[in-house]
Design an enzyme around this catalytic site. Structure first.
Site, PDB file in Angstrom:
ATOM      1  N   GLY A 247       5.890   4.347  -8.727  1.00 59.59           N
ATOM      2  CA  GLY A 247       6.565   3.071  -8.996  1.00 59.59           C
ATOM      3  C   GLY A 247       5.522   1.955  -9.056  1.00 59.59           C
ATOM      4  O   GLY A 247       5.482   1.172 -10.014  1.00 59.59           O
ATOM      5  N   HIS A 248       4.625   1.904  -8.047  1.00 54.26           N
ATOM      6  CA  HIS A 248       3.560   0.888  -8.063  1.00 54.26           C
ATOM      7  C   HIS A 248       2.673   1.077  -9.295  1.00 54.26           C
ATOM      8  O   HIS A 248       2.267   0.106  -9.927  1.00 54.26           O
ATOM      9  CB  HIS A 248       2.663   1.030  -6.825  1.00 54.26           C
TER      10      HIS A 248
ATOM     11  N   GLY B 171       0.805  -1.213   0.000  1.00 53.04           N
ATOM     12  CA  GLY B 171       0.000   0.000   0.000  1.00 53.04           C
ATOM     13  C   GLY B 171       0.844   1.271   0.000  1.00 53.04           C
ATOM     14  O   GLY B 171       2.033   1.239  -0.272  1.00 53.04           O
TER      15      GLY B 171
ATOM     16  N   SER C  59       9.721   5.442  -3.309  1.00 51.34           N
ATOM     17  CA  SER C  59       9.526   4.494  -2.223  1.00 51.34           C
ATOM     18  C   SER C  59       8.470   5.065  -1.281  1.00 51.34           C
ATOM     19  O   SER C  59       8.406   6.292  -1.082  1.00 51.34           O
ATOM     20  CB  SER C  59      10.850   4.331  -1.454  1.00 51.34           C
TER      21      SER C  59
END
Ligand code: PAF
Length: 288
Positions: free
Chosen positions: A36-37, A31, A185
């Site tokens: 990036g995700h 989560g 991040s």
């Protein structure tokens, strides 16, 4: 988009999807999604009929002294980002669901987990491989997408999938960076203004190594590069501790102590640095 909170509902659904020959793409996450995700989700969306994202902060991969309770969480925002990204299902289980009382089974990958993050964070990869194997058994994806920022994690999971014959493919996508090079991040939100200004020096140090290692007649060795990178990072006041700067064979993760032993190979240069309580990792892969 639907949110599934139970293992039974997710497994029943994915079994039916597989019977209907739907290609399932999976992005496991903890989560607090960032770009990036979202790039992993985009890749899954391109190749799959059905995209699953899991959101679960896995307690098993945090040591007691680590940042589990402080780990950033914002499910409402994650849900909105998944919806925008074209995700079909979020798997959002509870701790009781994933590790009921009496839970006692773990997946362990040996050797590849000995160095780098595995050395500094004992037990971390046991937690990662156990949860990922459980998620793969629940979501039953045809493929799963991971980020290169966690290079050792990607290598360890790929090895587990090969060794245990898990019926899925592992894709690893390039690290997504901020404009100044800082790897994206979820932990970046913890950085103070000063730490955030210093953090891009990690990427600068990695690029320094890349520039040198790509020179055809480079005649210095690893120890020199290590020293220069370390100097560059230590020049930033808020970089309080270098956990490691390491040169490893990209495939085997064996440490490379001299370039003489690294002809025609891919070198993983990776580092972990603490900015006060915030620990950041990054890496770069260099072909020689
Ligand atoms: O990379 C992460 O976010 C986690 O380690 C993962 C793969 C979701 C397992 O908890």
């Amino acid at each position: 988009m639907k949110i599934l909170r139970t293992i039974a509902s997710a497994q029943k659904l994915t079994t039916q999807l597989r019977i209907k020959n739907k290609v399932i793409g999976f992005v496991p996450t903890m989560g607090y999604l960032h770009n990036g995700h979202l790039s992993l989700i985009r890749e899954a969306r391109k190749k799959a009929d059905i995209v699953f994202v899991s959101i679960y902060v896995n307690p098993l991969q945090f040591a007691p002294n680590e940042d589990l309770s402080r780990y950033p969480r914002d499910f409402i925002r994650d849900e909105m980002l998944c919806r925008k990204g074209g995700v079909d299902y979020i798997f959002y289980p509870s701790n009781e669901m994933m590790y009921p009382e009496g839970y006692s089974t773990y997946a362990i990958v040996e050797k590849l987990t000995d160095g780098l993050e595995g050395k500094i964070r004992p037990g971390h990869f046991k937690g990662v491989t156990t949860i990922v194997l459980k998620l793969l058994n629940i979501v039953q994806p045809h493929f799963s997408v991971f980020g290169q920022k966690d290079a050792q994690q990607a290598a360890v999971i790929s090895k587990m999938v090969r060794d245990l014959n898990v019926n899925t493919k592992i894709k690893v996508l390039q690290t997504v960076r901020e404009a100044d090079g800082l790897a994206m991040s979820s932990r970046n939100v913890y950085l103070t203004k000063e730490q955030r200004e210093d953090a891009p020096f990690l990427y600068r140090a990695l690029q320094f190594a890349k520039r040198k290692l790509e020179l055809e007649n480079y005649n210095k060795d690893i120890a020199f590069l290590h020293g220069q990178m370390s100097k560059l990072i230590k020049s930033r006041k808020t970089a309080t501790k270098i956990d490691y700067i390491s040169f490893n064979d990209y495939e085997t993760l064996r440490e490379i102590s001299s370039l003489k032993n690294a002809k025609n190979s891919k070198i993983l240069v990776s580092l972990a640095v603490r900015f006060g309580k915030v620990r950041l990792i990054d890496n770069i892969v260099i072909k020689r």
